[in-house]
Every structure is written in structure tokens, then in C-alpha cells.
Design an enzyme around this catalytic site. Structure first.
Site, mmCIF file in Angstrom:
data_model
loop_
_atom_site.group_PDB
_atom_site.id
_atom_site.type_symbol
_atom_site.label_atom_id
_atom_site.label_comp_id
_atom_site.label_asym_id
_atom_site.label_seq_id
_atom_site.Cartn_x
_atom_site.Cartn_y
_atom_site.Cartn_z
ATOM 1 N N GLY A 11 -10.128 -4.774 -0.669
ATOM 2 C CA GLY A 11 -11.192 -3.769 -0.068
ATOM 3 C C GLY A 11 -12.466 -3.866 -1.020
ATOM 4 O O GLY A 11 -12.501 -4.425 -2.238
ATOM 5 N N ARG A 73 -8.132 -9.406 3.179
ATOM 6 C CA ARG A 73 -6.794 -9.229 2.417
ATOM 7 C C ARG A 73 -5.921 -10.417 2.718
ATOM 8 O O ARG A 73 -4.656 -10.195 3.008
ATOM 9 C CB ARG A 73 -6.487 -7.903 3.048
ATOM 10 C CG ARG A 73 -7.343 -6.624 2.619
ATOM 11 C CD ARG A 73 -6.798 -5.350 3.085
ATOM 12 N NE ARG A 73 -7.618 -4.057 2.660
ATOM 13 C CZ ARG A 73 -7.415 -3.702 1.398
ATOM 14 N NH1 ARG A 73 -6.809 -4.199 0.242
ATOM 15 N NH2 ARG A 73 -8.287 -2.595 1.368
ATOM 16 N N ASP A 105 -4.685 -5.057 -7.305
ATOM 17 C CA ASP A 105 -3.297 -5.348 -7.068
ATOM 18 C C ASP A 105 -3.082 -6.682 -6.534
ATOM 19 O O ASP A 105 -2.132 -7.624 -7.035
ATOM 20 C CB ASP A 105 -2.634 -4.175 -6.932
ATOM 21 C CG ASP A 105 -0.985 -4.086 -7.364
ATOM 22 O OD1 ASP A 105 -1.077 -4.902 -8.269
ATOM 23 O OD2 ASP A 105 -0.326 -3.604 -6.683
ATOM 24 N N THR A 127 -11.103 -1.934 -8.304
ATOM 25 C CA THR A 127 -10.699 -0.962 -7.223
ATOM 26 C C THR A 127 -11.001 0.507 -7.440
ATOM 27 O O THR A 127 -11.240 0.870 -8.658
ATOM 28 C CB THR A 127 -8.819 -1.143 -6.966
ATOM 29 O OG1 THR A 127 -8.632 0.232 -6.244
ATOM 30 C CG2 THR A 127 -8.293 -0.623 -8.408
ATOM 31 N N ASP A 129 -9.862 2.750 -6.531
ATOM 32 C CA ASP A 129 -8.572 3.667 -6.778
ATOM 33 C C ASP A 129 -8.321 3.882 -8.225
ATOM 34 O O ASP A 129 -7.652 4.782 -8.652
ATOM 35 C CB ASP A 129 -7.416 3.271 -6.122
ATOM 36 C CG ASP A 129 -7.575 3.531 -4.606
ATOM 37 O OD1 ASP A 129 -8.552 3.902 -3.888
ATOM 38 O OD2 ASP A 129 -6.467 3.188 -3.817
ATOM 39 N N ASP A 131 -6.330 2.437 -10.140
ATOM 40 C CA ASP A 131 -4.709 2.364 -10.335
ATOM 41 C C ASP A 131 -4.368 1.048 -10.874
ATOM 42 O O ASP A 131 -3.150 0.834 -10.767
ATOM 43 C CB ASP A 131 -4.098 2.646 -8.957
ATOM 44 C CG ASP A 131 -4.125 1.952 -7.736
ATOM 45 O OD1 ASP A 131 -5.021 0.996 -7.989
ATOM 46 O OD2 ASP A 131 -3.619 2.196 -6.851
ATOM 47 N N ARG A 173 -4.523 5.532 -2.752
ATOM 48 C CA ARG A 173 -3.191 5.178 -1.950
ATOM 49 C C ARG A 173 -2.062 5.498 -2.694
ATOM 50 O O ARG A 173 -1.056 6.143 -2.357
ATOM 51 C CB ARG A 173 -3.219 3.463 -1.751
ATOM 52 C CG ARG A 173 -2.186 3.198 -1.206
ATOM 53 C CD ARG A 173 -2.585 1.705 -0.548
ATOM 54 N NE ARG A 173 -3.233 1.437 0.456
ATOM 55 C CZ ARG A 173 -2.810 1.463 1.679
ATOM 56 N NH1 ARG A 173 -1.561 1.839 1.868
ATOM 57 N NH2 ARG A 173 -3.778 1.333 2.642
HETATM 58 O O1 F6P Z 1 -9.450 -0.583 -1.955
HETATM 59 C C1 F6P Z 1 -8.200 0.545 -2.059
HETATM 60 C C2 F6P Z 1 -8.692 1.407 -0.965
HETATM 61 O O2 F6P Z 1 -9.927 1.712 -1.010
HETATM 62 C C3 F6P Z 1 -7.462 2.254 -0.644
HETATM 63 O O3 F6P Z 1 -7.597 3.702 -1.282
HETATM 64 C C4 F6P Z 1 -7.428 2.621 0.855
HETATM 65 O O4 F6P Z 1 -6.248 2.864 1.175
HETATM 66 C C5 F6P Z 1 -7.710 1.060 1.292
HETATM 67 O O5 F6P Z 1 -8.646 0.343 0.229
HETATM 68 C C6 F6P Z 1 -8.496 0.959 2.670
HETATM 69 O O6 F6P Z 1 -8.660 -0.347 2.966
HETATM 70 P P1 F6P Z 1 -9.517 -0.891 4.287
HETATM 71 O O7 F6P Z 1 -10.918 -0.837 4.026
HETATM 72 O O8 F6P Z 1 -8.946 -2.175 4.373
HETATM 73 O O9 F6P Z 1 -9.032 0.001 5.311
#
Ligand code: F6P
Length: 344
Positions: A11, A73, A105, A127, A129, A131, A173
Site C-alpha cells: 500500500g 502487491r 511486511d 506502513t 499501520d 506494525d 489490519r
Molecule cells: O498498508 C496497510 C493498509 O493500509 C492496511 O491497513 C489496509 O488493510 C490495507 O493497507 C489496504 O490496502 P489496499 O489499498 O490494497 O486496499
């Protein structure tokens, strides 16, 4: 002479461009070093889709959101495949001596696996997040928290005007860092995080207690990965990415309906979603991203492959990529305890 390839995977995240700029600018200190950017994460490395990263190309991007490299991804090891040879072939064809992988990750677990196969790679943790293991902070987190805090501040005044409960869903997440930081900063009345499954009855008790004290509105912050205690799933969609992660988002919908049904208080929900990831990084994230970028180029030039830059006690250190990616950095219970002083 070093030719360094850079990629951004997973992301997007405020601060990615600041890292790219810092890597390139640090590289310019060495007249023999050049940089190339691979487009769309590992997909670009697999396909050899790249462009030259110069001072001119990276000028003016420090405060810009997103990533000038694009992201994806893509997983070179998806479904039992092994993209190592393909990646080696690209590096050889383009004369790239080393890679700097900027990601969370998933992106960095690919980097760790490549490093095991002696592909020269250094990682930069990213990230919103927050995490990722091994580093006290990832860039992007501070920006996401500020955006969520601003949003909750705004939701508070409308909740108050209408005597409503508002459930605010934030990203997170595996870990409730954004929920807890923004919840503390904006004075949330309850915070639900992935680390500890929630009990709707307990949430309602907090709201009843609050109303018994004379307050007529409440703010509940819920992380997208929070799950109910009774074993039900937080909402996930059918989509699963190349790393096996389901698409999250929507736990606030059922939660707000349950709260309204049980308490009788009029309840609304707001899902902040990708607003938390877009736009300009805060000054703090620009600085952290810049420190990481400079340190990553230094690590490449020092031959410290298989390592990741990390923040520890306000120092930038290097640590093995494999250690950073094998465990999620979950919420510190002491921080949640502080948040809970203000619940109800
Ligand atoms: O980068 C982590 C995150 O922001 C998570 O919190 C979330 O679930 C995910 O990415 C969303 O990803 P995408 O943009 O692929 O829907």
C-alpha cells in the site's frame, strides 16, 4: 561504482517520495553511484520496467504523497512460484548492483527471501499501520494518525449537535496503533483494536455509563481488523491479494447497527479508509523518511545486504530483514491502558 535500484511495494504511504529523494541525493555524494527506479514494486523488477532516477527527477517530491515509482502487491513467490532467477536476470540486464526495497511486511518478506538467495538488497520499513517488527516507528504512521485525529475532531462536533454515537473506522489490519493514537489524541470514548476481541455489550456499557453522567453523544474508534469476541469475523471481502490478505473494511457498519439496536442511541458510522494514506506527509514523517533513505543508501554502499534500516531510541540502526518480517509489532498494552482511562 554502484548502480542502485529502488522499488516501493504494498500500500502507498505518505513519505515514500521523501525516501526515494533521500536515497538518490545520498547517492549523489558518491560520483560513481547512480539510481534507477523500478515501477510498481516487485512487478517492475520482474519485468525490468524501470527509469533513471536523477536529481532532476526527484526534485520537488519531498512533500508529495504517494510514490513516483508506483506500487503494487505483486509477489514474486506467489502460489509456490520462485521469481528469484527472473529478478537476478533483470538486475544483470540493467547492470543493477543492489536493490533498496521500501515496503511493509509483505514487500520486505520478499526482500528477506531474496537476501537469503544472496540477492543484494536493503530494506526500508513503511506502513501507516506501524506494525512492522524491529523498528519503533514506520514513516506514514504519524501522518495517518494526524488525519484520523482531525477527522474525529470534526465528527465529534456533529455527534454532539445531534446527540449521536459515531463509530469511526480507521486502518489497522493486525494492530491498533492508529486507532489508539488517534483515539487518545481526539478523546475517544471507546477504542476497539485487533489485539483484543471486543464485546459489544461492554462497549454499550461504556456508552450507557457516559450517558448516565449526562453526556448525550459518544465517539467509538474501531480499527478495521478488530474482531468481535463471540468469534464472528470482522467484515472481509472476497478479494485476497498475492500475499493471502483479505481486503478489510466495514466492521463499523455492523458495529454501529448493533450499538443502535442495543442502546437505542441514534448511531452513525464513518469509514476513513484511504484518506489516511493519501496526501502530503507530516514534517515528522518527512524527516523520518529522509533519515531512513540516507541510511539505506549508506547501507548499500557499505555492503550491508539482507538488512533493514530501523528506528530505535531515536537512532537509525540496521537489523536483519528476516527478523523484522517474522513478527507483527502489536500494540503496547500500557498505551491502551492510558487510552482506557478516558473510556465511558
Ligand atoms: O498498508 C496497510 C493498509 O493500509 C492496511 O491497513 C489496509 O488493510 C490495507 O493497507 C489496504 O490496502 P489496499 O489499498 O490494497 O486496499
Amino acid at each position: 561504482m554502484a548502480r542502485v535500484g529502488i522499488l516501493t511495494g504494498g500500500g502507498d504511504c505518505p513519505g515514500l517520495n521523501a525516501v526515494i529523494r533521500a536515497v538518490v541525493r545520498r547517492g549523489l555524494d558518491d560520483p560513481e553511484t547512480t539510481c534507477v527506479g523500478f515501477r510498481h514494486g516487485w512487478a517492475g523488477v520482474m519485468k525490468g520496467n524501470s527509469f533513471e532516477l536523477t536529481r532532476a527527477v526527484t526534485a520537488g517530491i519531498l512533500g508529495r504523497g504517494g510514490t513516483i515509482l508506483g506500487t503494487s502487491r505483486t509477489n514474486p513467490f506467489a502460489d509456490g512460484a520462485d521469481g528469484t532467477d527472473q529478478i537476478r536476470a533483470t538486475l544483470a540486464a540493467q547492470g543493477v548492483d543492489a536493490l533498496i526495497a521500501i515496503g511493509g511486511d509483505d514487500t520486505l518478506s520478499v526482500a528477506a527471501r531474496l537476501a537469503e538467495a544472496d540477492v543484494p538488497v536493503v530494506g526500508v520499513p513503511k506502513t501507516i499501520d506501524n506494525d512492522l517488527g524491529g523498528t519503533e516507528l514506520t514513516f506514514g504512521f504519524h501522518t495517518a494518525v494526524q488525519i484520523a485525529t482531525d477527522a474525529i475532531d470534526r465528527l465529534r462536533t456533529t455527534a454532539e449537535s445531534h446527540d449521536r454515537v459515531i463509530v469511526v473506522e480507521v486502518m489497522g489490519r493486525e494492530a491498533g496503533w492508529i486507532a489508539t493514537y488517534a483515539g487518545i489524541a481526539a478523546g475517544a470514548d471507546a477504542i476497539l483494536v485487533p489485539e483484543w476481541p471486543y464485546d459489544v455489550d461492554e462497549v454499550c456499557k461504556l456508552l450507557w455509563a457516559r450517558h448516565a453522567n449526562g453526556t448525550t453523544y459518544s465517539i467509538v474508534v474501531v480499527a478495521e481488523g478488530a474482531k468481535p469476541k463471540d468469534g464472528g469475523e470482522s467484515v472481509s471481502h472476497e478479494h485476497v491479494d498475492a500475499f493471502g490478505h483479505a481486503r478489510l473494511g466495514g466492521v463499523a457498519v455492523s458495529l454501529s447497527a448493533e450499538i443502535e439496536e442495543r442502546t437505542g442511541y441514534e448511531t452513525r458510522y464513518t469509514i476513513l479508509g484511504h484518506i489516511q494514506r493519501g496526501g502530503t506527509p507530516t514534517a515528522f514523517d518527512r524527516v523520518l523518511a529522509t533519515r531512513f533513505g540516507v541510511a539505506a543508501m549508506d547501507a548499500v554502499l557499505a555492503g550491508r545486504f539482507g538488512e533493514m534500516v530501523a528506528l530505535r531510541a531515536d537512532e537509525i540502526v540496521l537489523m536483519p530483514l528476516a527478523e523484522a518480517t517474522n513478527v507483527h509489532k502489536l500494540l503496547d498494552p500500557r498505551l491502551f491502558e492510558i487510552a482506557s482511562v478516558f473510556f465511558g
